[in-house]
Design an enzyme around this catalytic site. Structure first.
Site, PDB file in Angstrom:
ATOM      1  N   ALA A   1      -4.146  -7.722  -3.557  1.00 33.34           N
ATOM      2  CA  ALA A   1      -3.571  -6.495  -3.855  1.00 33.34           C
ATOM      3  C   ALA A   1      -5.042  -5.552  -3.971  1.00 33.34           C
ATOM      4  CB  ALA A   1      -2.821  -6.380  -5.146  1.00 33.34           C
ATOM      5  N   GLY A   2      -4.553  -4.433  -3.756  1.00 30.08           N
ATOM      6  CA  GLY A   2      -5.463  -3.226  -4.038  1.00 30.08           C
ATOM      7  C   GLY A   2      -4.905  -2.096  -4.342  1.00 30.08           C
ATOM      8  N   HIS A   3      -4.634  -1.517  -5.616  1.00 29.43           N
ATOM      9  CA  HIS A   3      -3.718  -0.493  -6.290  1.00 29.43           C
ATOM     10  C   HIS A   3      -4.818   0.467  -6.570  1.00 29.43           C
ATOM     11  CE1 HIS A   3      -0.360  -3.469  -7.046  1.00 29.43           C
ATOM     12  NE2 HIS A   3      -0.544  -3.568  -5.869  1.00 29.43           N
TER      13      HIS A   3
ATOM     14  N   LYS B   1       3.037  10.429  -0.224  1.00 34.60           N
ATOM     15  CA  LYS B   1       2.407  10.650   0.812  1.00 34.60           C
ATOM     16  C   LYS B   1       3.144  11.675   1.780  1.00 34.60           C
ATOM     17  CE  LYS B   1      -1.202   7.858   1.288  1.00 34.60           C
ATOM     18  NZ  LYS B   1      -2.380   6.942   1.917  1.00 34.60           N
TER      19      LYS B   1
ATOM     20  N   GLY C   1       5.668  12.185  -4.127  1.00 29.35           N
ATOM     21  CA  GLY C   1       4.031  12.185  -4.150  1.00 29.35           C
ATOM     22  C   GLY C   1       3.607  13.383  -3.235  1.00 29.35           C
TER      23      GLY C   1
ATOM     24  N   THR D   1      -5.798 -11.684   3.735  1.00 30.88           N
ATOM     25  CA  THR D   1      -6.879 -11.127   3.060  1.00 30.88           C
ATOM     26  C   THR D   1      -8.257 -11.882   2.790  1.00 30.88           C
ATOM     27  OG1 THR D   1      -5.982 -11.676   0.819  1.00 30.88           O
ATOM     28  CG2 THR D   1      -5.396  -9.521   1.919  1.00 30.88           C
TER      29      THR D   1
ATOM     30  N   LYS E   1       1.785   2.036  -5.369  1.00 32.69           N
ATOM     31  CA  LYS E   1       2.385   1.301  -6.527  1.00 32.69           C
ATOM     32  C   LYS E   1       1.349   1.676  -7.619  1.00 32.69           C
ATOM     33  CE  LYS E   1       2.282  -2.540  -4.145  1.00 32.69           C
ATOM     34  NZ  LYS E   1       2.118  -2.214  -3.081  1.00 32.69           N
TER      35      LYS E   1
ATOM     36  N   GLN F   1       1.789  -6.229  -3.019  1.00 28.21           N
ATOM     37  CA  GLN F   1       2.255  -6.176  -1.683  1.00 28.21           C
ATOM     38  C   GLN F   1       3.543  -5.509  -1.736  1.00 28.21           C
ATOM     39  OE1 GLN F   1       1.431  -9.532  -3.383  1.00 28.21           O
ATOM     40  NE2 GLN F   1      -0.527  -8.720  -2.587  1.00 28.21           N
TER      41      GLN F   1
ATOM     42  N   ASP G   1       0.641  -1.247  -0.047  1.00 26.51           N
ATOM     43  CA  ASP G   1       0.005  -0.053  -0.096  1.00 26.51           C
ATOM     44  C   ASP G   1       0.875   1.036  -0.089  1.00 26.51           C
ATOM     45  OD1 ASP G   1      -2.309  -1.584   0.090  1.00 26.51           O
ATOM     46  OD2 ASP G   1      -2.177  -1.738   2.291  1.00 26.51           O
TER      47      ASP G   1
HETATM   48  P1  GDP Z   1      -0.819   0.233  -3.550  1.00 27.86           P
HETATM   49  O1  GDP Z   1      -1.289  -0.860  -3.112  1.00 27.86           O
HETATM   50  O2  GDP Z   1       0.782   0.176  -3.333  1.00 27.86           O
HETATM   51  O3  GDP Z   1      -1.102   0.650  -4.890  1.00 27.86           O
HETATM   52  O4  GDP Z   1      -1.367   1.608  -2.656  1.00 27.86           O
HETATM   53  P2  GDP Z   1      -2.951   1.776  -2.131  1.00 27.86           P
HETATM   54  O5  GDP Z   1      -3.585   2.302  -3.374  1.00 27.86           O
HETATM   55  O6  GDP Z   1      -3.542   0.489  -1.576  1.00 27.86           O
HETATM   56  O7  GDP Z   1      -2.854   2.922  -1.006  1.00 27.86           O
HETATM   57  C1  GDP Z   1      -2.307   4.031  -1.505  1.00 27.86           C
HETATM   58  C2  GDP Z   1      -3.327   5.271  -1.241  1.00 27.86           C
HETATM   59  O8  GDP Z   1      -2.787   6.552  -1.153  1.00 27.86           O
HETATM   60  C3  GDP Z   1      -4.205   5.314  -2.187  1.00 27.86           C
HETATM   61  O9  GDP Z   1      -5.326   5.747  -1.506  1.00 27.86           O
HETATM   62  C4  GDP Z   1      -3.563   6.231  -2.956  1.00 27.86           C
HETATM   63  O10 GDP Z   1      -4.740   6.979  -3.855  1.00 27.86           O
HETATM   64  C5  GDP Z   1      -3.073   7.145  -2.086  1.00 27.86           C
HETATM   65  N1  GDP Z   1      -1.905   8.041  -2.482  1.00 27.86           N
HETATM   66  C6  GDP Z   1      -0.697   7.595  -3.345  1.00 27.86           C
HETATM   67  N2  GDP Z   1       0.266   8.548  -3.483  1.00 27.86           N
HETATM   68  C7  GDP Z   1      -0.279   9.684  -2.714  1.00 27.86           C
HETATM   69  C8  GDP Z   1       0.328  10.909  -2.098  1.00 27.86           C
HETATM   70  O11 GDP Z   1       1.460  11.215  -2.715  1.00 27.86           O
HETATM   71  N3  GDP Z   1      -0.314  11.776  -1.187  1.00 27.86           N
HETATM   72  C9  GDP Z   1      -1.625  11.246  -0.936  1.00 27.86           C
HETATM   73  N4  GDP Z   1      -2.109  12.158  -0.047  1.00 27.86           N
HETATM   74  N5  GDP Z   1      -2.199  10.077  -1.152  1.00 27.86           N
HETATM   75  C10 GDP Z   1      -1.543   9.263  -1.934  1.00 27.86           C
HETATM   76  P1  IMO Z   2      -0.991  -4.389  -2.197  1.00 24.09           P
HETATM   77  O1  IMO Z   2      -0.697  -4.844  -3.652  1.00 24.09           O
HETATM   78  C1  IMO Z   2      -1.248  -4.664   2.115  1.00 24.09           C
HETATM   79  C2  IMO Z   2      -0.951  -8.730   3.574  1.00 24.09           C
HETATM   80  C3  IMO Z   2      -2.254  -9.241   4.609  1.00 24.09           C
HETATM   81  C4  IMO Z   2      -1.674 -10.068   5.470  1.00 24.09           C
HETATM   82  C5  IMO Z   2      -0.575 -10.916   4.533  1.00 24.09           C
HETATM   83  C6  IMO Z   2      -0.897 -12.025   4.040  1.00 24.09           C
HETATM   84  O2  IMO Z   2      -2.194  -3.530  -2.248  1.00 24.09           O
HETATM   85  O3  IMO Z   2       0.111  -3.430  -1.592  1.00 24.09           O
HETATM   86  P2  IMO Z   2      -2.420 -12.818   2.054  1.00 24.09           P
HETATM   87  O4  IMO Z   2      -3.891 -12.539   1.709  1.00 24.09           O
HETATM   88  O5  IMO Z   2      -1.490 -12.163   1.026  1.00 24.09           O
HETATM   89  O6  IMO Z   2      -2.087 -14.236   2.252  1.00 24.09           O
HETATM   90  O7  IMO Z   2      -2.043 -12.185   3.281  1.00 24.09           O
HETATM   91  O8  IMO Z   2      -0.287  -9.895   3.515  1.00 24.09           O
HETATM   92  N1  IMO Z   2      -1.256  -8.166   2.304  1.00 24.09           N
HETATM   93  C7  IMO Z   2      -1.282  -6.980   2.074  1.00 24.09           C
HETATM   94  N2  IMO Z   2      -0.969  -6.025   2.841  1.00 24.09           N
HETATM   95  N3  IMO Z   2      -1.007  -4.473   0.912  1.00 24.09           N
HETATM   96  C8  IMO Z   2      -1.310  -5.528  -0.033  1.00 24.09           C
HETATM   97  O9  IMO Z   2      -1.363  -5.503  -1.212  1.00 24.09           O
HETATM   98  C9  IMO Z   2      -1.342  -6.932   0.845  1.00 24.09           C
HETATM   99  N4  IMO Z   2      -1.670  -8.074   0.145  1.00 24.09           N
HETATM  100  C10 IMO Z   2      -1.485  -8.919   1.081  1.00 24.09           C
HETATM  101  O10 IMO Z   2      -2.841  -8.242   5.106  1.00 24.09           O
HETATM  102  O11 IMO Z   2      -0.979  -9.532   6.197  1.00 24.09           O
HETATM  103 MG    MG Z   3      -2.849  -1.660  -1.781  1.00 22.11          MG
END
Ligand code: GDP
Ligand code: IMO
Ligand code: MG
Length: 428
Positions: A39-41, A331, A413, A129, A16, A224, A13
């Protein structure tokens, strides 16, 4: 010829999705090489529209980019179809999405076993997850998995599922006291789903190598993060794949010598979801401040993310393990309005100062952060366009992180939007 690996440098998170989207226009290919819909991007388009991608590479939102779900990914067919139709409903062109014939399919029994295993572990649970990721990779390694190409031959597919379910049902019924899954029903369900994605199955390893030969640019989008890597992370509190740079070659089928840039994504503080050690975790009002200001809620599970200060020991470790050449620091804006900003520069383990990741997980469990403090800034930096636009104290914070992390911070960012990025050195 350029392959760029993009990796989370912490516990996931880090941003990415945003980083992939920023590079999008300069890419011909985006490839997911491991993980699945754990994942959640997040991608926020310039018009403000927000997308959450789980299984499909974030490059899908850039017109003209070819997107590949690589051989190292585990694919839940139902999730794939739902995600595809969700994108198509929002007028996203998904025609360029391909799935490696060698990618493993995540079956309903993997989800069932993930959930019951976690319940069985009680307070020792991993905090997965619940998407079946671990059980699917277990089957891959045990050589009883089902791969995407298998749906192209219904007889072989049925044989493999029936063989796998013989054992799975014993586990579900005899160990966990759950109901058995009906093999014919599982076969039927997945083969019906396969009608919706069969045409996307391809020899993606060949296609990617041909593209590199033609001089095209390929981004390998990790999911991850480094500390969730099954080999290099905080085992056993990890995911079941290799998000680290080495995994990118294996999970996409290109040679490591094709990788020219390793881009680490690093949050200006630290978050973690699920169980496991986290030395800089905050349990006070500052933890709440980071969670609230940073909107730290999981994109996939909606769980609250644990929050803490920046940990330079981890960043240094990520630089080394991945061979990171550049960082994208995300961030930074979330840290505006602090009098002083703590940075964890080392740990204290059993009364001794330790500057690098302890050799054992017991050592890491016992690690207490050693902080240094940088002066903060109060200005809103979300509209800053250049490094010089940042307040001097924010610049100093970035330069200190760069020094401690051991790799150049090339992008910063200052907000979730694509434009809210300061580029100090172009990645491509
Ligand atoms: P990922 O899994 O690595 O793609 O990250 P996530 O999407 O799970 O979480 C990152 C969060 O931070 C999302 O809500 C993005 O929109 C937000 N984000 C990314 N870069 C920035 C930044 O530079 N500033 C702020 N405030 N938010 C950001
Ligand atoms: P992105 O790509 C944050 C964590 C879970 C748990 C561990 C194992 O969005 O960064 P799993 O379901 O993979 O067997 O869970 O990994 N986890 C993540 N934490 N961001 C993710 O993906 C994650 N994908 C798995 O919370 O601790
Ligand atoms: Mg994520």
């Amino acid at each position: 010829m350029a392959a760029i690996v993009l990796i989370g440098a912490q516990w996931g998170d880090e941003g990415k999705g945003k980083a992939t989207d920023l590079l999008g226009e300069k890419l011909q290919w985006v490839v997911r090489y491991q993980g699945g819909n754990n994942a959640g991007h997040t991608v926020v388009l310039p018009n403000g529209e927000t997308f959450a991608l789980h299984l499909i590479p974030s490059g899908i939102l850039t017109p003209g980019v070819n997107n590949v779900i690589g051989n190292g990914v585990v694919v839940d067919p139902g999730v794939l179809l739902t995600e595809l139709s969700g994108l198509e409903d929002r007028d996203v062109d998904t025609t360029g999405l391909m799935i490696s014939a060698d990618a493993h399919l995540l079956m309903p029994y993997h989800v069932a076993i993930d959930k019951v295993t976690e319940r069985f572990l009680g307070n020792k649970k991993i905090g997965t997850t619940g998407r079946g990721i671990g059980p699917c990779y277990q089957d891959k390694i045990a050589r009883v998995g089902v791969r995407a190409a298998d749906v192209l031959d219904e007889k072989i597919f049925a044989q493999k599922v029936e063989a796998a379910l013989e054992l799975k049902n014993q586990i579900l019924v005899k160990i966990y006291n759950r109901r058995a899954l009906e093999p014919a029903q599982v076969v039927d369900e997945v083969l019906t789903q396969a009608e919706g994605f069969k045409h996307r199955i391809a020899n993606t390893q060949l296609l990617l190598n041909e593209a590199l030969e033609r001089g095209e640019t390929v981004l390998l989008e990790g999911s991850q993060g480094t500390l969730l890597d099954v080999d290099h992370g905080t085992y056993p509190y990890v995911t079941s794949s290799n998000p680290t740079a080495g995994g990118a070659a294996v999970g996409s089928g290109i040679g490591p010598n094709k990788i020219t840039t390793v881009l680490g994504i690093l949050k200006a503080y630290t978050t973690r979801v699920g169980s496991g050690p986290f030395p800089t975790e905050l349990f006070d009002e500052w933890g709440e401040y980071l969670a609230k200001t940073g909107g730290e809620v999981g994109v996939t599970t909606g769980r609250a993310r644990r929050c803490g200060w920046f940990d330079a020991v981890i960043a240094r470790y990520a630089t080394r393990i991945n061979g990171i050449t550049d960082y994208f620091l995300t961030k930074l804006d979330v840290l505006s309005s602090l009098d002083r900003v703590p940075i964890c520069v080392a740990y204290e383990v059993d009364g001794e100062r330790v500057d690098e990741m302890p050799m054992t997980q017991t050592g890491f469990h016992h690690a207490k952060p050693v902080y240094e403090y940088m002066p903060g800034w109060w200005e809103d930096i979300s509209q800053c366009k250049t490094f010089d636009d940042l307040p001097k104290t924010a610049q100093d914070y970035v330069l200190r992180l760069e020094e401690l992390s051991g790799a150049h911070i090339s992008c910063i960012g200052v907000g979730p939007g694509r434009d809210q990025t300061i580029v100090r050195r172009a990645i491509i």
